[in-house]
Write a protein that holds these residues in place. Structure first.
Motif, short mmCIF file in Angstrom:
data_model
loop_
_atom_site.label_atom_id
_atom_site.label_comp_id
_atom_site.label_asym_id
_atom_site.label_seq_id
_atom_site.Cartn_x
_atom_site.Cartn_y
_atom_site.Cartn_z
N ARG A 1 177.12 67.39 -30.54
CA ARG A 1 176.96 68.80 -30.17
C ARG A 1 175.87 68.98 -29.12
N ILE A 2 174.81 68.17 -29.21
CA ILE A 2 173.76 68.24 -28.18
C ILE A 2 174.32 67.79 -26.83
N SER A 3 175.11 66.73 -26.84
CA SER A 3 175.72 66.25 -25.58
C SER A 3 176.66 67.29 -25.00
N ALA A 4 177.43 67.94 -25.85
CA ALA A 4 178.35 68.98 -25.37
C ALA A 4 177.57 70.16 -24.80
N ALA A 5 176.49 70.55 -25.46
CA ALA A 5 175.66 71.66 -24.96
C ALA A 5 175.00 71.27 -23.64
N ARG A 6 174.53 70.05 -23.55
CA ARG A 6 173.91 69.58 -22.30
C ARG A 6 174.93 69.60 -21.17
N ALA A 7 176.15 69.17 -21.46
CA ALA A 7 177.21 69.19 -20.44
C ALA A 7 177.52 70.61 -20.01
N ALA A 8 177.47 71.55 -20.94
CA ALA A 8 177.77 72.95 -20.61
C ALA A 8 176.73 73.53 -19.66
N VAL A 9 175.46 73.30 -19.96
CA VAL A 9 174.42 73.90 -19.11
C VAL A 9 174.28 73.15 -17.79
N LEU A 10 174.28 71.82 -17.83
CA LEU A 10 174.13 71.07 -16.59
C LEU A 10 175.37 71.15 -15.71
N GLY A 11 176.50 71.45 -16.32
CA GLY A 11 177.73 71.61 -15.55
C GLY A 11 177.80 72.94 -14.82
N GLY A 12 176.83 73.81 -15.04
CA GLY A 12 176.80 75.08 -14.34
C GLY A 12 177.68 76.15 -14.97
N HIS A 13 178.08 75.97 -16.22
CA HIS A 13 178.97 76.91 -16.88
C HIS A 13 178.26 78.04 -17.60
N VAL A 14 176.94 77.97 -17.70
CA VAL A 14 176.16 78.99 -18.41
C VAL A 14 175.16 79.59 -17.43
N PRO A 15 175.47 80.76 -16.89
CA PRO A 15 174.53 81.37 -15.94
C PRO A 15 173.23 81.79 -16.63
N GLY A 16 172.12 81.59 -15.94
CA GLY A 16 170.82 82.00 -16.44
C GLY A 16 170.18 81.05 -17.42
N TRP A 17 170.75 79.87 -17.60
CA TRP A 17 170.20 78.95 -18.60
C TRP A 17 168.83 78.43 -18.19
N THR A 18 168.59 78.27 -16.87
CA THR A 18 167.30 77.73 -16.44
C THR A 18 166.17 78.70 -16.74
N GLN A 19 166.46 79.98 -16.62
CA GLN A 19 165.44 80.99 -16.92
C GLN A 19 165.10 80.98 -18.41
#
Length: 185
Positions: free
Chosen positions: A99-117
């Motif tokens: 689940r951590i790998s899937a979440a990492r793929a989601a955010v690093l893949g650019g699929h979640v706007p505003g995650w860096t903030q």
């Protein structure tokens, strides 16, 4: 589809300082961490500064413990640890690697706007639902294969057999030869 991890990681190929001894070493590591964060998708300067400060604090902490090693490698490790810890806290996970790998793929893949903030701690809006909605499967489904048994053939076992067979033939031939000479005498 999102922008994902940029291909600008070749800037990290330059040699890193061997020790955390001078302010120049620290400045070089900070600059390289900034470049790495930029490659991960952190483009806002304020977010970058907050995350660089956290990473450098962790590197300094490891240096005080005597666990520094190569400063740039430690900084990259700490960057990933910060990201994983944030994902675990954001999603309420119990260190489930898939689940951590899937979440990492989601955010690093650019699929979640505003995650860096949110990662930098500059946003109060939870992104857990957005991250879960992406639904990446971290690994393929488990598909165990059956293996045919493979007999163990020991090299020495066969060598011993061949050696004993040759010795037996030699003795048999010698016995036959001596028996033939006795019959003639």
């Amino acid at each position: 589809m999102g922008s994902g991890v940029n291909d600008r990681l070749d800037v990290l190929d330059a040699p890193a300082p061997a020790a955390w001894s001078t302010t120049e070493d620290r400045a070089l590591v900070e600059q390289r961490v900034r470049l790495y964060l930029n490659a991960l998708g952190v483009h806002d300067p304020h977010e970058t500064e907050v995350l660089v400060r956290r990473v450098i604090e962790r590197v300094e902490f490891r240096a005080t413990l005597g666990q520094l090693g190569e400063p740039l490698e430690v900084a990259i490790e700490e960057t990933h640890r910060l990201l994983d810890r944030w994902l675990v806290a954001e999603l309420g996970l119990e260190s489930d690697p898939d689940r951590i790998s899937a979440a990492r793929a989601a955010v690093l893949g650019g699929h979640v706007p505003g995650w860096t903030q949110r990662w930098a701690g500059l946003s109060e809006e939870s992104l857990a639902d957005s991250i879960r909605a992406v639904r990446f499967q971290a690994v393929p489904e488990r598909a165990p294969l059956t293996m045919e048994p493979n007999p163990i053939r020991l090299c020495c076992h066969h060598l011993l057999r061949r050696f004993l067979a040759r010795v037996g033939r030699w003795l048999w031939m010698r016995g036959r030869h001596s028996a033939a000479t006795e019959v003639q005498a």
